[in-house]
Scaffold this motif. Sequence first.
Motif, PDB file in Angstrom:
ATOM      1  N   TRP A 246      -6.042  -0.614  -2.819  1.00 28.98           N
ATOM      2  CA  TRP A 246      -7.160   0.174  -2.288  1.00 28.98           C
ATOM      3  C   TRP A 246      -6.959   1.658  -2.610  1.00 28.98           C
ATOM      4  O   TRP A 246      -7.869   2.350  -3.062  1.00 28.98           O
TER       5      TRP A 246
ATOM      6  N   LEU B 292      -1.289   0.813   8.870  1.00 25.59           N
ATOM      7  CA  LEU B 292      -2.424   0.113   8.270  1.00 25.59           C
ATOM      8  C   LEU B 292      -2.240  -1.402   8.370  1.00 25.59           C
ATOM      9  O   LEU B 292      -3.193  -2.138   8.636  1.00 25.59           O
ATOM     10  N   ARG B 293      -0.997  -1.851   8.142  1.00 26.10           N
ATOM     11  CA  ARG B 293      -0.747  -3.304   8.255  1.00 26.10           C
ATOM     12  C   ARG B 293      -1.012  -3.778   9.686  1.00 26.10           C
ATOM     13  O   ARG B 293      -1.622  -4.829   9.896  1.00 26.10           O
TER      14      ARG B 293
ATOM     15  N   TYR C 288       1.785   2.972   5.971  1.00 28.98           N
ATOM     16  CA  TYR C 288       1.559   1.587   5.540  1.00 28.98           C
ATOM     17  C   TYR C 288       1.723   0.643   6.726  1.00 28.98           C
ATOM     18  O   TYR C 288       0.935  -0.292   6.893  1.00 28.98           O
TER      19      TYR C 288
ATOM     20  N   LEU D 166      -9.065  -4.078   5.966  1.00 22.65           N
ATOM     21  CA  LEU D 166      -8.495  -2.823   5.463  1.00 22.65           C
ATOM     22  C   LEU D 166      -9.590  -1.773   5.266  1.00 22.65           C
ATOM     23  O   LEU D 166      -9.381  -0.588   5.546  1.00 22.65           O
ATOM     24  N   GLY D 167     -10.753  -2.221   4.774  1.00 19.04           N
ATOM     25  CA  GLY D 167     -11.863  -1.278   4.585  1.00 19.04           C
ATOM     26  C   GLY D 167     -12.182  -0.552   5.880  1.00 19.04           C
ATOM     27  O   GLY D 167     -12.368   0.666   5.896  1.00 19.04           O
TER      28      GLY D 167
ATOM     29  N   ILE E 212      -4.726  -3.967  10.205  1.00 23.65           N
ATOM     30  CA  ILE E 212      -5.291  -5.172   9.574  1.00 23.65           C
ATOM     31  C   ILE E 212      -5.030  -6.380  10.474  1.00 23.65           C
ATOM     32  O   ILE E 212      -5.926  -7.169  10.780  1.00 23.65           O
ATOM     33  N   GLU E 213      -3.787  -6.500  10.924  1.00 22.48           N
ATOM     34  CA  GLU E 213      -3.400  -7.652  11.737  1.00 22.48           C
ATOM     35  C   GLU E 213      -4.228  -7.695  13.030  1.00 22.48           C
ATOM     36  O   GLU E 213      -4.731  -8.749  13.430  1.00 22.48           O
TER      37      GLU E 213
ATOM     38  N   MET F 251      -9.291   1.828   6.826  1.00 20.62           N
ATOM     39  CA  MET F 251      -9.296   3.050   6.007  1.00 20.62           C
ATOM     40  C   MET F 251     -10.312   4.052   6.545  1.00 20.62           C
ATOM     41  O   MET F 251     -10.091   5.258   6.524  1.00 20.62           O
TER      42      MET F 251
ATOM     43  N   ILE G 256       5.122   7.610   4.088  1.00 16.52           N
ATOM     44  CA  ILE G 256       4.382   6.512   3.447  1.00 16.52           C
ATOM     45  C   ILE G 256       4.632   5.211   4.203  1.00 16.52           C
ATOM     46  O   ILE G 256       3.699   4.464   4.513  1.00 16.52           O
ATOM     47  N   SER G 257       5.911   4.946   4.500  1.00 17.15           N
ATOM     48  CA  SER G 257       6.248   3.699   5.191  1.00 17.15           C
ATOM     49  C   SER G 257       5.540   3.611   6.535  1.00 17.15           C
ATOM     50  O   SER G 257       5.010   2.570   6.906  1.00 17.15           O
TER      51      SER G 257
ATOM     52  N   ASP H 270      -0.160  -7.468   2.423  1.00 18.53           N
ATOM     53  CA  ASP H 270      -0.900  -6.324   2.963  1.00 18.53           C
ATOM     54  C   ASP H 270      -0.492  -5.030   2.266  1.00 18.53           C
ATOM     55  O   ASP H 270      -1.324  -4.166   2.008  1.00 18.53           O
TER      56      ASP H 270
END
Lengths: 185, 503
Positions: free
Chosen positions: B59, A171-172, A168, A121-122, A175-176, A125, A164-165, B52
Amino acid sequence: MIDLESAIAATRNGDVESFGWVIEACHAHVRAYIASFVRDANDVNDIEQQTFVFAFEHLNEYEPGTHFLAWLKAIARNEVLSHRERTRRKRESQRLFEADRLLQRVAELLPNRVEDRVSALGRCMEELPKEQRTFLVSVTGRRGTLEEWSVGAGFAANVVRKRISRLYAALRNCIEHRIVTGDLS
Amino acid sequence: MSDNGKRPVTDPETLIAALATGEISDGQIEALLSLLAEDTPASRELACRVQDTRIIGGWLEAECNTHFAKETADLISRLWRDSCRAFVVDTMRLVSAEAQSREQATKRTRTGKSSRRASRHLRPATRRVRVFPYVVMAVASAACVLVAFQMGFFKPSATDSVAKNGQPEPVNPWPPAEVAKKGQPKPVELESSELEVVAATGARRSDGQPLKPGDHACAGDVIATGPAGSVTLRYADETSLELRAGGELAVLPGEAPVGAKERSKGIELRAGGLAVKVAPQPKGQPFAIRTPQATTTVVGTQFSLQVRDSRTCLQVTEGTVQFERGHESLLVEKDTIAVADERRPGLLVFRLAGNLALKKPATASAMKRYFSASWAVDGKLTSAWNGSPAPQWLLVDLGELCKIAAIQIFPLTTRPSDHRYYQYRIELSKDGNEWHEVVDQSANTTPSTPEGDLYLLPQVEEARLVRVTMLTNSVSLNVHVAELCVFPPQEGEAEPVRPPTSP
């Protein structure tokens, strides 16, 4: 750019103000990690602060050159477990902290997954466009309801919810993707 | 998104979206739990999305909560100054001993590459750290955080959205001014006596209309905050007011003397606590705040006012403030509390320097690491005694029998949006055997504020021991006291408040 190891070394040499830099550099990682186990924001605050106090107290046990964030997260995990145990013992009979049951169940289903995902995530971001990141930070730090914030920003609440959704979800996915490709550095 | 009596939506997409926006209801959490009840690939995938989402949320909370990091750094800094010096000295000794032993080992094995590797390995521990750059960076960082915080963390500002280091500042990306450019009416400029709402939670006008950021309040407007509400208001000259939970204020019409460029400012505080930061005011036009018991006049300073139990309590943290009640008037200086009580004549003054409990021996039934009882009497609101689990007591020994007229307690508050409340009792004793309860807040549900709670004792008491029993913290098992102040009667004031004694 903060040189984490230098700040740690300076703290160990008595320049305690440098620990402020250590906290600045790490607290998003630590908070994200704690938030994956504990839902209540006040509890997350308490545990986060206790983690850094403990880390400061035991800084001489940290081996320079090893993974400081992993060391911090290990402390945070212990603090989360202590917090849960204290809570369970005291409030066993009162159905408090119900919401944390969700994250406990998630942790049962997904053991040993959090640390890499926080690291991923870092990176995600850092790659997120500045405007989108600012939007997410603003809406997360809002005072009052989402409706009130949306009105203040001049948007319909549903538009904000959808945005927002979408962010998110992006971002998910990021990450994956990083977990699958092993790109966590 | 909330239940509102209807069946909650159980579609996973909707549930995850509600978790992301922070609007998830208890019913939706139950729905998620039922979806995660079995260990299947689908439930594991959903669990991954929940995890997540929370990680991302955590964060983002950290990014918008950078002042929390600063507070933690400050706390640790204080720990070091007050309690941990020995630890750091020990650490330095350990590091130095370790370095010496490594150096000796290196000397023994210094050959070719292995010697270079060893010296590289030693570098972090043995090299001399240059302290000056860190101090400069720390001071600059602290100044930036302070300025950002004082200007209002989420104050809409189009110009400050990107910091010099390229990191986004946590501000509203669509401030009202920018929205106006996109076709909406341009915001009306503030009159000198008008207020703009900077942030509001649960605050309403007298007609029941909710307040939101960007709204204006003019003369005659009455603003009230609910039991867990708060509102931050700002004048055009950056004078700011923060009305705490359970507060009510009215905006007074300002006066415009002949020749003056703008109107003066005026507020009537009817109930609750108000933290005020006043920018320098035009000459001859002081900012006045009326309460049912007194009037506070100020030309530029920082203070707080609290109207509670037929009493107005003024606490000055910077500068000097004029405090009036009827014909009586006094200048209240920094670190002084002035009280106008309907049940007492005149004005009462308590100086923090006269605090009988300051740095007196303190013990407690339980203390968390580094949050000792002495921190409740160290004269600082930034350090606190922390006992866990509640209930726990804190005992302060004043050293000798003292006359006590008032007690002020500061249960810990972490930030303005933190609406936690504490329930507690305060008792006095001469010898530790017989205790006399003077404050009972065991049913309190009013959120604690940074201004603390001041209790004027109905009569002057004589005691040596002060015991605070903290019964509950509404948000945690930990109970805290940031500071406990015990004030003697004012000079010459002891007799009027002492109960009549029979001959």
